[in-house]
Design a protein around this motif. Structure first.
Motif, PDB file in Angstrom:
ATOM      1  N   LEU A  47      59.706  17.383  42.764  1.00 52.65           N
ATOM      2  CA  LEU A  47      59.340  16.381  43.753  1.00 52.65           C
ATOM      3  C   LEU A  47      58.943  17.070  45.051  1.00 52.65           C
ATOM      4  N   GLU A  48      57.880  16.556  45.659  1.00 48.95           N
ATOM      5  CA  GLU A  48      57.468  16.992  46.992  1.00 48.95           C
ATOM      6  C   GLU A  48      57.464  15.780  47.915  1.00 48.95           C
ATOM      7  N   LEU A  49      58.223  15.855  48.981  1.00 49.29           N
ATOM      8  CA  LEU A  49      58.305  14.754  49.936  1.00 49.29           C
ATOM      9  C   LEU A  49      57.256  14.912  51.032  1.00 49.29           C
ATOM     10  N   GLN A  50      56.640  13.791  51.399  1.00 44.25           N
ATOM     11  CA  GLN A  50      55.497  13.820  52.318  1.00 44.25           C
ATOM     12  C   GLN A  50      55.770  13.060  53.616  1.00 44.25           C
ATOM     13  N   ASP A  51      56.987  13.157  54.103  1.00 42.95           N
ATOM     14  CA  ASP A  51      57.335  12.493  55.357  1.00 42.95           C
ATOM     15  C   ASP A  51      57.417  13.440  56.539  1.00 42.95           C
ATOM     16  N   PHE A  52      57.535  14.726  56.284  1.00 45.55           N
ATOM     17  CA  PHE A  52      57.962  15.637  57.336  1.00 45.55           C
ATOM     18  C   PHE A  52      56.854  16.566  57.834  1.00 45.55           C
ATOM     19  N   PHE A  53      55.598  16.168  57.658  1.00 45.67           N
ATOM     20  CA  PHE A  53      54.516  16.931  58.277  1.00 45.67           C
ATOM     21  C   PHE A  53      54.067  16.290  59.587  1.00 45.67           C
ATOM     22  N   LYS A  54      54.638  15.154  59.919  1.00 44.75           N
ATOM     23  CA  LYS A  54      54.231  14.407  61.108  1.00 44.75           C
ATOM     24  C   LYS A  54      55.078  14.822  62.313  1.00 44.75           C
ATOM     25  N   ALA A  55      54.405  15.064  63.428  1.00 43.80           N
ATOM     26  CA  ALA A  55      55.106  15.515  64.632  1.00 43.80           C
ATOM     27  C   ALA A  55      56.106  14.482  65.121  1.00 43.80           C
TER      28      ALA A  55
END
Length: 277
Positions: free
Chosen positions: A35-43
């Motif tokens: 699984l790769e989570l895509q919530d934590f690239f946002k400043a």
């Protein structure tokens, strides 16, 4: 990872925001899927109070035995920035993302390649251009890589505009660290192949070799970054998986499509093609 008659087909994982975990939880846990989570690239997320979100992620993933990663920050900067003040922001964002990895138990973080189409046409226009680019990346990430080594997180450098697939491999190797490896995005590679004269997607796999530890699987038309369900574009999937089958690095194979509600459609297409399970 191999796909011979004596070894099982590779197992698909997926990329998604945390809000989709409830939908796919059983599929992820029962299949021991990555699984790769895509919530934590946002400043705004990294600068805010993300601890409650992390707690909810841990709750949803109770019993999950697949490998866990996140997509690291990338918006608004290049890891090869020449501006020392921007470099401080790059370092800050990456360290924040590593904090997240520690909190949720992630062991991999996707980082965007700094190499552009402009770079490809200008690397030989000035002596030392490529070496200077490497030095700029090291100035931004050396401390980050040292921290990643301490906490057990591997940074995987994903192709974006890359035309020559070997640059990222050389960049990753220049860190001389087991915690810096390479990622391939199939749609990005196919865009570069169709629009900027790059080689086909399977060449990216061959160029990476066993430095490859992560793959974003998405389909495209060779013109734009579509993030379509595999089968809807023109990526040559059998050639991609033949190249992957020669590797022993066991890369995480992550469906990364725009419409998260169709992840199982992507799985169905690649499964029926006999390429994955």
């Amino acid at each position: 990872m191999t796909t011979t008659a004596t070894t099982p087909l590779p197992t698909l994982g997926a990329a998604m925001p945390a809000r989709m975990l409830e939908t796919y939880r059983d599929w992820l846990i029962e299949g021991r899927r990555d699984l790769e989570l895509q919530d934590f690239f946002k400043a705004d997320v990294l600068n805010g109070d993300w601890k409650p979100l992390a707690a909810e992620i841990r709750k949803q993933l109770d019993g999950h035995k697949g490998r866990l990663g996140i997509h690291g920050p990338f918006w608004g900067f290049s890891i090869a920035t020449v501006d020392p003040e921007v470099r401080q922001i790059v370092r800050k964002r990456m360290m924040q993302a590593l904090d997240v990895c520690e909190e949720i138990g992630a062991t991999q973080m996707v980082v965007h390649s700094p190499f552009t189409t402009w770079d490809y046409n200008n690397f030989d226009n000035r002596p030392g251009y490529l070496e200077d680019a490497f030095a700029q990346v090291h100035a931004a990430l050396d401390d980050v890589v040292a921290r990643a080594e301490q906490v057990g997180v591997t940074l995987v450098i994903e192709n974006i505009e890359d035309i020559d697939p070997r640059w990222r491999v050389r960049l990753a190797e220049s860190f001389a660290s087991e915690r810096v490896r390479v990622s391939i995005d199939t749609g990005h590679a196919h865009y570069a192949h169709g629009s900027t004269g790059a080689p086909p997607v399977d060449y990216y796999v061959v160029a990476a070799g066993n430095m490859l530890e992560h793959v974003h699987l998405q389909d495209a038309d060779g013109y734009a970054d579509r993030h379509w369900v595999p089968g809807e574009g023109t990526v040559r999937w059998p050639s991609v998986f033949r190249a992957l089958s020669a590797l022993s690095s066991n890369p995480r194979l992550i469906i990364e499509i725009r419409d998260h509600s169709r992840i199982l459609d992507a799985v169905e297409f690649l499964t029926k093609a006999g390429l994955v399970r």
